[in-house]
Design a protein around this motif. Structure first.
Motif, PDB file in Angstrom:
ATOM      1  N   ASP A  34       7.040   0.950   7.187  1.00 15.91           N
ATOM      2  CA  ASP A  34       6.730   2.266   7.613  1.00 15.91           C
ATOM      3  C   ASP A  34       6.177   2.451   9.142  1.00 15.91           C
TER       4      ASP A  34
ATOM      5  N   LYS B 299     -14.348  -1.505  13.003  1.00 14.03           N
ATOM      6  CA  LYS B 299     -14.080  -1.985  11.474  1.00 14.03           C
ATOM      7  C   LYS B 299     -12.663  -2.507  11.586  1.00 14.03           C
ATOM      8  N   GLY B 300     -12.382  -3.446  10.316  1.00 17.62           N
ATOM      9  CA  GLY B 300     -11.165  -3.946  10.002  1.00 17.62           C
ATOM     10  C   GLY B 300     -11.067  -5.041   9.182  1.00 17.62           C
ATOM     11  N   ALA B 301      -9.964  -5.856   9.356  1.00 14.12           N
ATOM     12  CA  ALA B 301      -9.785  -6.796   8.287  1.00 14.12           C
ATOM     13  C   ALA B 301     -10.886  -7.826   8.414  1.00 14.12           C
TER      14      ALA B 301
ATOM     15  N   ARG C   9      -1.271 -10.870   4.644  1.00 15.63           N
ATOM     16  CA  ARG C   9      -1.799 -10.756   6.097  1.00 15.63           C
ATOM     17  C   ARG C   9      -0.519 -10.882   6.999  1.00 15.63           C
TER      18      ARG C   9
ATOM     19  N   LYS D 232       4.875   8.380   4.887  1.00 18.12           N
ATOM     20  CA  LYS D 232       3.887   7.354   5.655  1.00 18.12           C
ATOM     21  C   LYS D 232       4.732   6.934   7.010  1.00 18.12           C
TER      22      LYS D 232
ATOM     23  N   MET E  56      -9.789  -1.402  14.338  1.00 15.52           N
ATOM     24  CA  MET E  56     -10.071  -0.478  15.209  1.00 15.52           C
ATOM     25  C   MET E  56     -11.624  -0.455  15.948  1.00 15.52           C
TER      26      MET E  56
ATOM     27  N   SER F 234      -1.003  -2.390  13.303  1.00 12.19           N
ATOM     28  CA  SER F 234      -1.043  -3.198  12.180  1.00 12.19           C
ATOM     29  C   SER F 234      -1.195  -4.791  12.917  1.00 12.19           C
TER      30      SER F 234
ATOM     31  N   GLU G  23      -5.694   8.633   7.614  1.00 10.93           N
ATOM     32  CA  GLU G  23      -5.376   7.404   6.785  1.00 10.93           C
ATOM     33  C   GLU G  23      -6.152   7.328   5.443  1.00 10.93           C
TER      34      GLU G  23
ATOM     35  N   THR H 187       0.809  -1.311  -0.002  1.00 12.80           N
ATOM     36  CA  THR H 187       0.117   0.091  -0.078  1.00 12.80           C
ATOM     37  C   THR H 187       0.770   1.394  -0.024  1.00 12.80           C
TER      38      THR H 187
ATOM     39  N   ARG I  11      -9.236  -3.874  -2.064  1.00 11.20           N
ATOM     40  CA  ARG I  11      -8.921  -4.051  -0.419  1.00 11.20           C
ATOM     41  C   ARG I  11     -10.303  -4.183   0.290  1.00 11.20           C
ATOM     42  N   VAL I  12     -10.364  -5.136   1.283  1.00  9.84           N
ATOM     43  CA  VAL I  12     -11.532  -5.592   1.846  1.00  9.84           C
ATOM     44  C   VAL I  12     -11.697  -4.992   3.270  1.00  9.84           C
TER      45      VAL I  12
END
Ligand code: ATP
Length: 897
Positions: free
Chosen positions: A637, A464-466, A612, A657, A448, A443, A413, A338, A505-506
């Motif tokens: 980063d 929200k998140g992966a 992942r 970043k 979050m 990460s 972000e 990214t 990106r999901v």
């Protein structure tokens, strides 16, 4: 905002006082300062910068250049010539000593300036609240009273009294020597607490290891704790790399050998021939001056400095000079996805809920375009599933989008910016929501969560998140018509795979109602009780220049590996678009976790995409690749990428970043975060190394040829074809002109079709030694021959010596054009004219030789003599022959290999 007049008081023990008392003393408040007040304070107190450590005085730096073997020899020679009564020689020798020191002094100054420039490019930034808004500010502009925000990976920009600390841990080794991070909070401590125990303070120069925080600046610059102990955190750089250090050592050993040889020559001349002591002494000095490559270290330093400056102009800032060389041997580049391979310009294009699928129009962050379901535009008022999804994404969010001159951009972000744009497109307003607590995105967690209260809806956890991480924490889902039902995990996994396969990106959303009065949020609250609300698919287009750069890397024998925190399907799809991994399945972080070191080594050899992943996996991957003998460049980063960057042969941090922690651990910082810049840096690194070698291969034959001339003359009992001062002249003029030209040499054609340089390859390989010997002999013998022939033909001594000097100089001048390409031919119009500096220097050198030959004062100083025009073809012809001979040698050797 309050009346922030300048009469603020310095707070003497901020760790022992409550925050409000400090804010009052500093005439500030929780909204920070106005930019006017800050500017006035800045004017009064000066910038937030540690005083520079005292620099070595100019005089001392100048005299350092007299501390050198050659200079000692020259000073001795000057003394002896004075004793012998050769006053002119004494004058010239001492003059040369001084000029030599001046040249060295200037060159060193230039090189240091270049480094200083690099250091300035890496200035520290801070997030300060000014005029009621968060702004990115130069840390040097901070003043007491400023409110500053800290995030994991930040370097604390000034001494702060903390007013908010969320899981905040700070590593204070710069100050206390303690490398374990200390947990921070906002409670005042005893006023006699030591620096290490002041848990409500964040000190300038320390590193935020985890969490977030906000604090008010209580001290800046020299007033900070770090300023008081007067220790600079920036490491001191010296202009040296393994190669230059090796050459330095080589030069020193060579000097000693040469002094020994001069002594031996002195004895031989005395025993074999009837030279006078006077003559022998001059010859021995001449030999030492001739053979010692005194200009080499300075030229290598300048070449290095010009190289790193050129690299910085191309957006790769060197922090550690060794990396410049290592870049040329890199065999694998491990890159984040990214922002490095992709543009990091995110736009939501697809949404999935338990009730249906939606498409979002538009591109970029501009909130233009509608949301459609089955081809018809819809609103959140009619679709509760859509409204809930948009609500979670917009409220559990720390970023904002703003319009600047018609351009929409994100503050925060990009992923979150895309969600804000979606919310605006959907017509959702986040007014009336109160955030009670937050678990920020890290990460490692890949999600979050916030505890949020809103009128009419009570208190809820929004998350929200992966998708995989959220699915693990949900037992139920929001189904048709907003009804809760058991989670259909396989349905969602199919959806995630389908979106990922399109390179999207999901991101997933989940929600849970909690008791009204709850006001704290812990990891345990995000257990299996969460209710899954849906997914979005976000597009992040590849950088076209990165695709081209990946191709170039492949040609240059460098493998490109993508390491990303993103979903495996997404990573593989983007990899395919960009030419990484040839569509094969990605290895996931879980697989890395489960693999033994050997298995990981095998995976690292086979797969080009790792998805992942967590930062810890990067470290293991670097180690696995290195164990396979690869030379690894690794980008990073986040704060937790630092160990991997340190372990990598070349650690590359993102300038935009990237956190301060990663920049601190990196060898190179990319000021544009772009993969294409890494490829260019590799190219520049290879060029710099080439140019350093070219300088060596160019300079040594001058010394070789001169040494040979003197040696042959003494051994065969001839008159000296060159006097010591003439040798000094040749060395001086070629060093300031010709050798310098090579520092500006552009990359060789075909540079990026060569395989990476082997790390254990010697600098002076067989070809090099051969070339140096070949050219030294050619130019040396030609010089002696010209001298002997002209003497036989009756030319007087000064004129014959002048011709000998010209032969040497023009031999070198023509050889410069050979040296511009080590292996390839220098013939051809474009090759001959590619480096303008070379031609400029050739012109300057010719002028200097004109002065040498025709200026009367040079006749008395250097013993030269005017030359009739008809003699000029001799040195020019010999020079041309040298050029052609070396080209023929290159052609012959390249045919044989
Ligand atoms: P790369 O390592 O290539 O830079 P990345 O940016 O996808 O990849 P992370 O930032 O670690 O890596 O993100 C990993 C995952 O975490 C993402 O795929 C996404 O699902 C989720 N994620 C990213 N940003 C956020 C955020 N602000 N809030 C919640 N989840 C996020």
């Amino acid at each position: 905002m309050n009346n922030k007049n300048e009469e603020f008081r310095n707070v003497s023990k901020p760790h022992a006082l409550p925050i409000d008392a400090i804010l009052a003393d500093l005439r500030s408040d929780r909204d920070g300062l106005s930019s006017d007040a800050a500017a006035r304070r800045l004017e009064r107190l000066g910038p937030n910068r540690l005083p520079e450590p005292p620099k070595e005085g100019q005089l001392k730096r100048f005299f350092k250049h007299f501390h050198d073997t050659l200079i000692y020899i020259l000073i001795a020679a000057g003394a002896v010539t004075a004793v012998l009564g050769h006053w002119v020689d004494t004058g010239v020798i001492l003059g040369v000593v001084v000029i030599n020191a001046i040249i060295g002094f200037i060159q060193e100054g230039k090189a240091e300036q270049a480094l200083e420039g690099l250091r300035k490019m890496l200035s520290l930034q801070a997030h300060a609240l000014r005029d009621g808004e968060w702004r990115e500010t130069d840390a040097e502009q901070l003043v007491p009273g400023d409110i500053v925000r800290l995030r994991s990976g930040d370097r604390v920009p000034a001494d702060l009294r903390l007013m908010e600390a969320i899981n905040l841990r700070i590593e204070e080794s710069a100050l206390t020597g303690e490398s374990m991070p200390t947990a921070k909070n906002t409670e005042a401590v005893r006023d006699d607490a030591g620096v290490g125990d002041r848990s409500c303070m964040a000190f300038s120069g320390t590193l935020v290891a985890a969490g977030r925080g906000t604090g008010v600046v209580v001290a800046t610059g020299a007033q900070t704790e770090l300023g008081k102990i007067d220790r600079m955190i920036s490491e001191v750089q010296t202009l040296a790399t393994p190669l230059t250090r090796q050459m330095d050592k080589f030069g020193r050993t060579l000097s000693i050998v040469i002094v020994g040889m001069a002594a031996l020559m002195f004895l031989t001349g005395w025993v074999l021939h009837d030279f006078s002591l006077d003559e022998l002494f001059i010859a021995a000095i001449g030999f030492a001056v001739a053979a010692i490559p005194e200009g080499l270290p300075a030229i290598l330093t300048i070449t290095l400095a010009i190289g790193v400056q050129r690299m910085a102009r191309r957006k790769a800032i060197t922090r550690k000079l060794n990396a410049v060389e290592t870049l040329g041997s890199v065999t694998v580049i491990c890159s984040d996805k990214t922002g490095t391979l992709t543009r990091n310009e995110m736009t939501v294009v697809h949404l999935v809920t338990g009730d249906g699928r939606y498409d979002a129009e538009g591109s970029g962050y501009a909130p233009r375009g509608g949301i459609h379901r089955e081809g018809r535009q819809v609103t959140i008022a009619d679709h509760e599933d859509l409204r809930r999804l948009v609500e979670i994404f917009a409220v559990c969010n720390d970023s904002a989008i703003v319009e600047d001159n018609g351009q929409w951009r994100v503050i925060g972000e990009p992923t979150e910016g895309a969600l804000k744009t979606l919310a605006k497109k959907a017509g959702f307003s986040d007014k009336g929501y109160q955030r009670l607590a937050v678990i920020p995105f890290e990460s490692e967690n890949k999600f979050m969560a916030t505890l949020t209260r809103s009128s009419g809806k009570g208190t809820r956890i929004l998350m929200k998140g992966a998708p995989d991480r959220l699915l693990d924490r949900c037992a139920r889902q929001a189904g048709k018509n907003g009804r809760e039902e058991p989670l259909d995990r396989s349905f969602w996994e199919e959806q995630v795979d389908a979106l990922g396969a399109r390179g999207l990106r999901v991101l997933a959303a989940a929600i849970r109602e909690v008791e009204e009065e709850k006001d704290e949020l812990a990891m345990e609250d995000l257990d299996r009780e969460m209710v899954f609300a849906g997914l979005v698919g976000i597009i992040d287009p590849p950088r076209p220049e990165a695709i081209a750069a990946i191709k170039t890397c492949r040609q240059a024998g460098i493998r490109v590996i993508m390491i990303t925190g993103d979903h495996a399907g997404t990573a593989a799809a983007i990899g395919q678009d960009m030419g990484i991994g040839s569509g094969r399945e990605a290895v996931t972080g879980d697989a890395i976790e489960a693999a033994s070191d050997e298995e990981l080594g095998r995976m690292a050899g086979e797969s080009d995409i790792f998805a992942r992943t967590s930062p810890g996996h990067k470290l293991r991957l670097v180690q696995a690749l290195q164990a396979r003998g690869e030379v690894v460049a690794m980008t990073g980063d986040g704060v937790n990428d630092a160990p991997a960057l340190k372990q990598a042969d070349v650690g590359i941090a993102m300038g935009i970043k990237g956190t301060e922690a990663t920049k601190g651990a990196a060898d190179i910082v990319l000021s544009d975060d772009n993969f294409a810049t890494i490829e260019r840096a590799v190219q520049e690194g290879r060029t710099i190394y080439d140019n350093l070698r070219k300088a060596v291969v160019f300079i040594l034959p001058t010394n070789g040829a001169e040494g040979l001339v003197v040696l042959v003359a003494v051994v065969f009992g001839l008159e000296l074809p060159l006097t010591p001062v003439q040798i000094l002249w040749v060395n001086m003029v070629t060093a300031v002109t010709l050798a310098l030209a090579l520092a500006f040499e552009p990359s060789e054609p075909g540079l990026m079709s060569r395989p990476p340089r082997k790390t254990d390859a010697p600098i002076l390989d067989a070809l090099f030694l051969w070339r140096i010997a070949f050219v030294s002999t050619m130019i040396g013998l030609a010089t002696i021959a010209v001298f002997i022939v002209q003497r036989r033909l009756g030319m007087d001594l000064p004129a014959a010596r002048t011709l000998a000097v010209n032969t040497l100089v023009f031999g070198q001048l023509f050889y410069l054009f050979n040296s511009r390409f080590l292996h390839e031919s220098s013939l051809g119009f474009s090759r001959l004219f590619a480096n303008r500096v070379a031609w400029l220097m050739a012109g300057v050198l010719t002028m200097l030789q004109m002065v040498f030959v025709y200026a009367p004062f040079m006749h008395s100083w250097f013993g030269s003599a005017s030359q009739s025009l008809r003699y000029w073809p001799v040195p020019l012809g010999i020079g041309l022959s040298v050029f052609l001979a070396v080209e023929a040698e290159k052609a012959l050797l390249s045919r044989r290999t």
